[in-house]
Enzyme design. Structure first.
Site, PDB file in Angstrom:
ATOM      1  N   LEU A 196       1.084  -1.240   0.023  1.00 46.34           N
ATOM      2  CA  LEU A 196       0.006  -0.099  -0.181  1.00 46.34           C
ATOM      3  C   LEU A 196       0.910   1.091   0.008  1.00 46.34           C
ATOM      4  CD1 LEU A 196      -2.822  -0.932   2.531  1.00 46.34           C
ATOM      5  CD2 LEU A 196      -2.885  -0.714   0.260  1.00 46.34           C
ATOM      6  N   HIS A 197       2.095   1.183  -0.677  1.00 48.35           N
ATOM      7  CA  HIS A 197       3.138   2.380  -0.729  1.00 48.35           C
ATOM      8  C   HIS A 197       2.527   3.787  -0.467  1.00 48.35           C
ATOM      9  CE1 HIS A 197       5.715  -0.392  -3.048  1.00 48.35           C
ATOM     10  NE2 HIS A 197       4.831  -0.421  -3.896  1.00 48.35           N
ATOM     11  N   ASP A 198       1.656   4.183  -1.345  1.00 53.26           N
ATOM     12  CA  ASP A 198       1.238   5.411  -1.013  1.00 53.26           C
ATOM     13  C   ASP A 198       0.242   5.813   0.105  1.00 53.26           C
ATOM     14  OD1 ASP A 198       2.200   5.980  -3.440  1.00 53.26           O
ATOM     15  OD2 ASP A 198       0.300   5.956  -4.661  1.00 53.26           O
TER      16      ASP A 198
END
Ligand code: BDR
Ligand code: CA
Length: 314
Positions: free
Chosen positions: A240-242
C-alpha cells in the site's frame, strides 16, 4: 486543529487507498488533489481521482490536472502493475463523477491553496514529482507555506523498475532531484524499502471488503495489482505504498525516520532514477528524513481501522 492536506497523485491502486485514508482521517482537511502522469496517462489519472472522490463522498475537493510528461526526457513507459485503466481494469465500477476537473492547472491550484490556507499545508506527493518541482521553480516564495512534503518514492536498497530505481523517482528523475536535493523544504521520504515491508495480506483485504460498500469497492480495484505483488512478494498480498505516506502525514511520527543527505541519479545509464543515500556518519544531521521503520502490524491495523470507519459513515 486539523492540518490542511493536498495530495498530488497518479491513481493507481495504492493511490486509491491513500486518498481514502486521507478522507477517513479527522486530523487532516483534504483541501485539494492534483494529478500527474505516472501509473497511467494523465487523462486516466485525473478521471480516476474524480471517480475515487465521488466514491468517497468528497466531490467538494477540487481536482486539478497537472503534468502530462516528465520535465526533461519522455517517460519510457507506464506502470503495468495497475492494469490498463490504473485501477486493475475496474475503474468503471466507481461512480461517475458529477463534475470535471478544476479549470486551473495543478500548479495554479497548489499555489492558490497554499496562499489561501490559514496554516502551513502538508503536501503528499505520491506520483512522479513533476508538479512539485514546477511549483517550487515557479513560486519559490510558497515554500514557507508548506509544512512538510511527505513523499512516497525511492528505494534505499534497490528499486522496483530497475535494479536501483523506484517508479516515482524513475518516472521523472530531474524533477525528483529538484525537490529532494536542490530545495530546502522539509521532506519526509517514504521509500519502498519500508512500504514493501508494510504490505497487506489477502485476508486484510477480505476484512476491509466486508466492512462496507466503500470498502468492497476499494478492494474490487485490486486484482491486477495484487497479482503483480504476489509475484513480487512471493506471498498473497500487496504493498500500500502511497497509503503509508498518507498515514505519516495524518499521524506525524508514526514512521521512524533517519536524516541523511540524498541525491538522485539523472545520468542515462543503468542507475538512472536511483536514490543515493549518504549514510556516512559524518554527514548525519543534514538532508531529508527517510522513513526506515514502523510498528508494521500497528500501521496495518491503523489503516484498516480508518478505512472501515469511512465505510460505516457513508
Ligand atoms: C509507487 O509507484 C506507483 O506504481 C505506486 O502508485 C507508488 O506511488 C511505488 O513504487
Ligand atoms: Ca502513486
Amino acid at each position: 486543529m486539523t492540518t490542511p492536506l493536498i495530495i498530488d497523485t497518479d491513481p493507481g491502486v495504492d493511490d486509491a487507498f491513500a486518498l481514502a485514508l486521507a478522507v477517513a482521517s479527522p486530523e487532516v482537511d483534504l483541501i485539494g488533489v492534483t494529478t500527474v502522469f505516472g501509473n497511467v496517462s494523465p487523462e486516466l489519472t485525473t478521471r480516476n481521482a474524480l471517480r475515487l472522490l465521488a466514491l468517497l463522498g468528497r466531490e467538494d475537493v477540487p481536482v486539478a490536472a497537472g503534468a502530462a510528461r516528465p520535465l526533461v526526457h519522455p517517460q519510457p513507459h507506464v506502470s503495468r502493475a495497475h492494469g490498463g485503466d490504473g485501477l486493475s481494469g475496474h475503474a468503471d465500477t466507481l461512480p461517475e463523477p458529477t463534475r470535471g476537473p478544476d479549470d486551473r492547472d495543478a500548479v495554479t491550484l497548489l499555489k492558490d491553496l497554499l496562499e489561501a490556507a490559514d496554516s502551513p499545508v502538508t503536501v503528499v506527493p505520491i506520483g512522479p514529482l513533476t508538479n512539485i518541482a514546477l511549483l517550487l521553480a515557479a513560486h519559490p516564495h510558497l515554500k514557507e507555506r508548506i509544512a512538510r512534503l511527505v513523499i512516497m518514492g525511492g528505494g534505499v536498497r534497490g528499486g522496483n523498475i530497475t535494479a536501483v530505481a523506484e517508479f516515482n523517482l524513475w518516472s521523472d528523475p530531474e524533477a525528483a532531484r529538484r525537490v529532494l536535493v536542490e530545495e530546502d523544504v522539509p521532506v519526509t521520504l517514504v521509500p519502498m524499502d519500508l512500504t514493501r515491508r508494510c504490505a497487506v495480506s489477502a485476508a486484510w483485504l477480505a476484512e476491509l471488503a466486508g466492512t462496507s460498500a466503500v470498502g468492497a469497492k476499494l478492494v474490487g480495484l485490486t486484482p491486477d495489482y495484487l497479482a503483480t505483488y504476489r509475484r513480487f512478494l512471493g506471498w498473497d498480498g500487496m504493498a500500500l505504498h502511497d497509503a503509508v505516506a498518507v498515514a505519516e502525514a495524518v499521524r506525524p511520527g508514526l514512521l521512524e525516520v533517519r536524516r541523511h543527505p540524498v541525491d538522485v541519479e539523472c545520468a542515462f545509464g543503468p542507475g538512472r532514477g536511483g536514490l543515493l543515500v549518504d549514510e556516512r556518519l559524518e554527514h548525519q544531521g543534514s538532508g531529508v528524513d527517510i522513513a526506515v521503520d514502523a510498528d508494521l502490524d500497528g500501521l496495518r491495523a491503523f489503516i484498516l481501522d480508518r478505512l472501515s470507519a469511512l465505510g460505516v459513515r457513508q
